[in-house]
Write a protein that holds these residues in place. Sequence first.
Motif, mmCIF file in Angstrom:
data_model
loop_
_atom_site.group_PDB
_atom_site.id
_atom_site.type_symbol
_atom_site.label_atom_id
_atom_site.label_comp_id
_atom_site.label_asym_id
_atom_site.label_seq_id
_atom_site.Cartn_x
_atom_site.Cartn_y
_atom_site.Cartn_z
ATOM 1 N N ALA A 166 0.830 -1.206 0.000
ATOM 2 C CA ALA A 166 0.000 0.000 0.000
ATOM 3 C C ALA A 166 0.866 1.259 0.000
ATOM 4 C CB ALA A 166 -0.928 -0.004 1.216
ATOM 5 N N GLN A 167 1.950 1.249 0.782
ATOM 6 C CA GLN A 167 2.866 2.387 0.758
ATOM 7 C C GLN A 167 3.486 2.568 -0.625
ATOM 8 O OE1 GLN A 167 5.680 1.787 4.008
ATOM 9 N NE2 GLN A 167 4.595 3.347 5.196
ATOM 10 N N SER A 168 3.862 1.467 -1.258
ATOM 11 C CA SER A 168 4.427 1.539 -2.596
ATOM 12 C C SER A 168 3.421 2.098 -3.593
ATOM 13 C CB SER A 168 4.895 0.146 -3.037
ATOM 14 O OG SER A 168 5.431 0.178 -4.336
ATOM 15 N N GLN A 169 2.168 1.702 -3.480
ATOM 16 C CA GLN A 169 1.141 2.225 -4.373
ATOM 17 C C GLN A 169 0.900 3.712 -4.125
ATOM 18 O OE1 GLN A 169 -0.269 0.796 -6.956
ATOM 19 N NE2 GLN A 169 -1.357 2.714 -7.343
ATOM 20 N N ALA A 170 0.994 4.146 -2.875
ATOM 21 C CA ALA A 170 0.866 5.576 -2.579
ATOM 22 C C ALA A 170 1.979 6.370 -3.246
ATOM 23 C CB ALA A 170 0.874 5.799 -1.068
ATOM 24 N N ASN A 171 3.191 5.823 -3.252
ATOM 25 C CA ASN A 171 4.296 6.492 -3.934
ATOM 26 C C ASN A 171 4.078 6.523 -5.445
ATOM 27 O OD1 ASN A 171 5.730 7.034 -1.556
ATOM 28 N ND2 ASN A 171 6.686 5.008 -1.589
ATOM 29 N N ARG A 172 3.497 5.447 -5.993
ATOM 30 C CA ARG A 172 3.214 5.449 -7.423
ATOM 31 C C ARG A 172 2.149 6.490 -7.772
ATOM 32 N NH1 ARG A 172 4.396 -0.202 -7.073
ATOM 33 N NH2 ARG A 172 2.271 -0.689 -6.384
ATOM 34 N N LEU A 173 1.211 6.706 -6.861
ATOM 35 C CA LEU A 173 0.220 7.763 -7.079
ATOM 36 C C LEU A 173 0.889 9.133 -7.127
ATOM 37 C CD1 LEU A 173 -2.642 8.913 -7.220
ATOM 38 C CD2 LEU A 173 -2.767 8.724 -4.731
ATOM 39 N N LEU A 174 1.798 9.395 -6.204
ATOM 40 C CA LEU A 174 2.516 10.670 -6.206
ATOM 41 C C LEU A 174 3.396 10.801 -7.443
ATOM 42 C CD1 LEU A 174 3.509 10.760 -2.431
ATOM 43 C CD2 LEU A 174 1.682 12.044 -3.545
ATOM 44 N N ALA A 175 4.006 9.696 -7.872
ATOM 45 C CA ALA A 175 4.812 9.733 -9.092
ATOM 46 C C ALA A 175 3.950 10.032 -10.310
ATOM 47 C CB ALA A 175 5.556 8.410 -9.265
ATOM 48 N N ALA A 176 2.725 9.513 -10.348
ATOM 49 C CA ALA A 176 1.809 9.811 -11.449
ATOM 50 C C ALA A 176 1.458 11.300 -11.488
ATOM 51 C CB ALA A 176 0.534 8.979 -11.316
ATOM 52 N N GLU A 177 1.326 11.914 -10.331
ATOM 53 C CA GLU A 177 1.078 13.358 -10.284
ATOM 54 C C GLU A 177 2.256 14.133 -10.866
ATOM 55 O OE1 GLU A 177 -0.131 17.254 -9.522
ATOM 56 O OE2 GLU A 177 -1.208 15.375 -9.863
ATOM 57 N N GLU A 178 3.474 13.687 -10.585
ATOM 58 C CA GLU A 178 4.648 14.366 -11.140
ATOM 59 C C GLU A 178 4.730 14.171 -12.651
ATOM 60 O OE1 GLU A 178 6.216 16.467 -9.365
ATOM 61 O OE2 GLU A 178 5.047 15.853 -7.620
ATOM 62 N N ARG A 179 4.328 13.008 -13.139
ATOM 63 C CA ARG A 179 4.299 12.817 -14.588
ATOM 64 C C ARG A 179 3.260 13.735 -15.229
ATOM 65 N NH1 ARG A 179 4.975 7.375 -13.011
ATOM 66 N NH2 ARG A 179 2.735 6.967 -13.219
ATOM 67 N N ARG A 180 2.155 13.958 -14.529
ATOM 68 C CA ARG A 180 1.157 14.894 -15.040
ATOM 69 C C ARG A 180 1.729 16.312 -15.086
ATOM 70 N NH1 ARG A 180 -1.972 18.798 -13.804
ATOM 71 N NH2 ARG A 180 -1.008 18.902 -11.745
ATOM 72 N N GLU A 322 10.681 -2.383 -1.448
ATOM 73 C CA GLU A 322 10.858 -3.701 -2.059
ATOM 74 C C GLU A 322 11.853 -4.538 -1.264
ATOM 75 O OE1 GLU A 322 11.994 -3.101 -6.064
ATOM 76 O OE2 GLU A 322 10.057 -2.259 -6.690
ATOM 77 N N THR A 323 12.923 -3.907 -0.818
ATOM 78 C CA THR A 323 13.900 -4.634 -0.010
ATOM 79 C C THR A 323 13.303 -5.078 1.318
ATOM 80 O OG1 THR A 323 15.676 -3.331 -1.025
ATOM 81 C CG2 THR A 323 16.200 -4.498 1.014
ATOM 82 N N ARG A 324 12.531 -4.194 1.954
ATOM 83 C CA ARG A 324 11.906 -4.561 3.221
ATOM 84 C C ARG A 324 10.901 -5.700 3.032
ATOM 85 N NH1 ARG A 324 10.619 1.453 5.800
ATOM 86 N NH2 ARG A 324 12.807 2.085 6.090
ATOM 87 N N SER A 325 10.157 -5.661 1.935
ATOM 88 C CA SER A 325 9.199 -6.740 1.670
ATOM 89 C C SER A 325 9.910 -8.066 1.455
ATOM 90 C CB SER A 325 8.356 -6.388 0.442
ATOM 91 O OG SER A 325 7.593 -5.220 0.665
ATOM 92 N N ALA A 326 11.032 -8.032 0.734
ATOM 93 C CA ALA A 326 11.783 -9.266 0.497
ATOM 94 C C ALA A 326 12.333 -9.840 1.804
ATOM 95 C CB ALA A 326 12.912 -8.998 -0.497
#
Length: 568
Positions: A166-180, A322-326
């Motif tokens: 969920a944290q990773s998806q939140a970061n992807r949401l913020l990254a999508a805003e920067e791409r916009r 990703e490292t923490r999840s692994a």
Amino acid sequence: MWHGLENFSSSLPVRRARLLGTSAILLIGLGACSIKPQPVALNEQIAQAAADREAMFNGQEALNGPVTLEQALARAIKYNLQHRLTMMEKALEDRLLDVSAHDLLPKLTARAGLRTRSNELLTVSESSRTGSRSIDPSRSQDRNGGNADLQLSWNVLDFGLSYYAAQSQANRLLAAEERRRKVVLSITEQVRSAYWEAVSAQQLKDEVAGALADTRKALDYAHQTEQQRLLPPLESLRFQKALLEIIQQLEALDSELAITQATLASLMNLPPATSFRVAAPDTTALTAPKMPLSVDDLEAIAMIERPEVREEAYLARNTVLETRSALLRLLPGANLYGGLNYDSNSYLVNQNWADAGVQVTWNLFNLLNWSDIRDAGEARKQVGEVRRTALRMAVLTQVNLSYHRFERARGLFDRAGELENVERRILGNVAAATQNDAQNVLELVRARASALLASRARGRAYAELQNSLGAIYASAGLDPLPREVAADNVDALAAGIVAVSKDLEAGKVTVPRIAPATPENPGPQATDASTPQTEKVAAAPAGTLDRIGTPVVAQDPVQMAVASSAAP
């Protein structure tokens, strides 16, 4: 023997039915494997094209009068398909974040089923001492029955993995805003250039058409002089050649002017054949815009505000997650469960019961990967740091190149203005001295064409100057829109763009302070997009720095260059 044959004959229809059923299943399976690709039919393509064309321009506000630069920017931001695509991608990431949040909840599973048997479930018991079996079989289950249960389970390991996801998806949401934001900056830069190209084209269009008509008349006159032998043949041919070269230049200029409006219409997402006018200012009163910020200020702003830098920061967060999840997957998994159960078996004493428990599983061989996963995570982190450093270096280079391009464009615009002034004066002198002889007509046509080309060169120089100014704003990551807009229509967006433009022209921009790297104050913390270091001094001039490097910024309700990352 006859009894055995009778049994065989009686079971033959059953066997035939089974064989036919098996054959039918095999034929269905083979038919499913022989699927052929089916191209889209022509009528479907036509219908889809018509629907897409209607969706391209549906729901847009109508044009009301000449289009200003701010209105062109507002229309491009609101209706440009590339920007709309990035907004939909951001909305998709937002929906995926809601899905990830639901994964954090425990699992509540409801199950129900029916069972039946062809005969009774009977069992016999055997004595462990004597080995003798009971004569009467015992029954412990009904031939027909059903069961149901409701289980609530919660896996601690899955919860941790879902939390990181969920944290990773939140970061992807913020990254999508920067791409916009990146798309908005690119569109703004293109619209600014296309608008001023269209201004130049609109102001010269009628004059170019008149010059073409006069030049073609002069060419007809040259043909008549050749036929009537009023001039020597060689001189007449040279006269025609000069006129044809001038016509070729004017036709190329007319074609170039026609393209500029189509380019601006495309950026505003208008149909290609739409006819509109731009709100053209007086070209004789055009002055070079000023850049109130220094290169150092622009570099400091770009290090924080560029969408690419912020997007890289969010991707670096996901690398750590990703490292923490692994590493978390190497730990034992504890599953807590509890539920309610029901079974309709009449031989059960308790047909309803509740149960609860805990179950722990751990693959001990996973511990062998602990050091490898940790080292791989550290390597990914180092790669991300180097990538971020290289990106910031590229950003600094772009800022400096765009600033030097602006300075060069300003000089070219000044020279183009002087050249146009001279060409116009030459045209005036030639027009005053023109008589009805071929030589003076040729000089008049040539002077008029040269004046038009000089005016076009000055218009293009001013468009390049505005384009270079937009490139500075884009390279620094300065958004054309304020943080909040009163409404979502074109006029409200245009008003917000006007307010931001005035603030930028007045230098009302907050310059972040990026402290130098020291053992007590390491550099990366000071330049990270999620923790900007800014200070304000309201009484000092905007865009300046004091003696100790603290940013001195005027009061500004629209803080354009403050690190505005919405990091959780």
